[in-house]
Design an enzyme around this catalytic site. Sequence first.
Site, short mmCIF file in Angstrom:
data_model
loop_
_atom_site.label_atom_id
_atom_site.label_comp_id
_atom_site.label_asym_id
_atom_site.label_seq_id
_atom_site.Cartn_x
_atom_site.Cartn_y
_atom_site.Cartn_z
N HIS A 127 -19.76 -2.71 32.37
CA HIS A 127 -20.41 -1.97 31.20
C HIS A 127 -21.99 -1.38 31.21
CE1 HIS A 127 -17.07 -2.11 29.22
NE2 HIS A 127 -17.23 -3.18 28.76
N GLU A 134 -11.06 -12.75 25.89
CA GLU A 134 -11.14 -11.67 24.52
C GLU A 134 -10.74 -10.76 24.33
OE1 GLU A 134 -15.15 -9.08 27.01
OE2 GLU A 134 -13.77 -8.74 28.99
N ASP A 144 -14.55 -7.14 22.05
CA ASP A 144 -13.70 -7.13 22.25
C ASP A 144 -12.29 -7.41 21.81
OD1 ASP A 144 -13.88 -4.90 23.72
OD2 ASP A 144 -13.69 -5.84 25.69
N GLN A 194 -13.32 -14.60 31.22
CA GLN A 194 -13.39 -14.22 29.95
C GLN A 194 -12.69 -13.89 28.78
OE1 GLN A 194 -16.86 -11.06 30.49
NE2 GLN A 194 -16.67 -11.38 28.51
#
Length: 255
Positions: free
Chosen positions: A46, A147, A173, A145
């Site tokens: 990101h 999420e 998320d 992760q």
Amino acid sequence: MIPNRTRARLRDGAATVGAWLGLGSPYAAALMARLGFDWLVVDTEHSPFSYDAMAQSVMAILPTGTTPLVRVPWNDPTWIKLALDTGALGIVVPMVMNGEEARRAAEAARFPPRGIRSVGAWLGPCLHGTDYLQAIDDEVLVVVQIEHIRAVERADEICGAEGVDVVFIGPNDLASSMGLRGTDFRENPAWEEAVQTVLRAAQRAGRPAGMMCMSVEEAVHRRAQGFRFLAVASDARYIEQMAGEILRRWNGSLS
């Protein structure tokens, strides 16, 4: 080679603290690395990091003793290979949904016969020493992760996947997948239960659990719950907070 101090601390049962690097700047990485975090994540999912800036950030972090990690854009062997070829000591893999995806991420981070990583790295041996190819599989830290709420439902298989070292919750998320985007989701009991479900699964598997926190107070609270791989915000947020505080103090002096 340069030892992965974060991996060693986690193996000893210690809690570790780190932060995200999202500005895309090796200069910010060098500054942050001098402060004494256990680890820093160069975020290529990101953030505006180019490959050169990612590699330069890893090189800036390594000499300080802080562990350089790279969050790859996706669970893809090519991205994982490119990230580790910079000399990074670990990867963070986003949006892992099940045990098979977790296992594939771990395999992509290690050379055969333990994995599928292609043997072509030259920067790693330059930065770490001639024993890099022999030692890195035992030093690399694979963080996956969880999420998404569907991944929470499969937390046991993700946490138990071979080669996974840390399971890390992406709170935003996760909240979005539960229909909580744009709300104060940290106060939502259903979201908190999802967080605790992941923590319990990680503890059953004997794996450290981690989480992104937005304040020291939140990180201390999560550490008390049993989380041991805790991120406290990012370089961009620190600039925003400090600059905002300076301006508030200045404007207050004028009234």
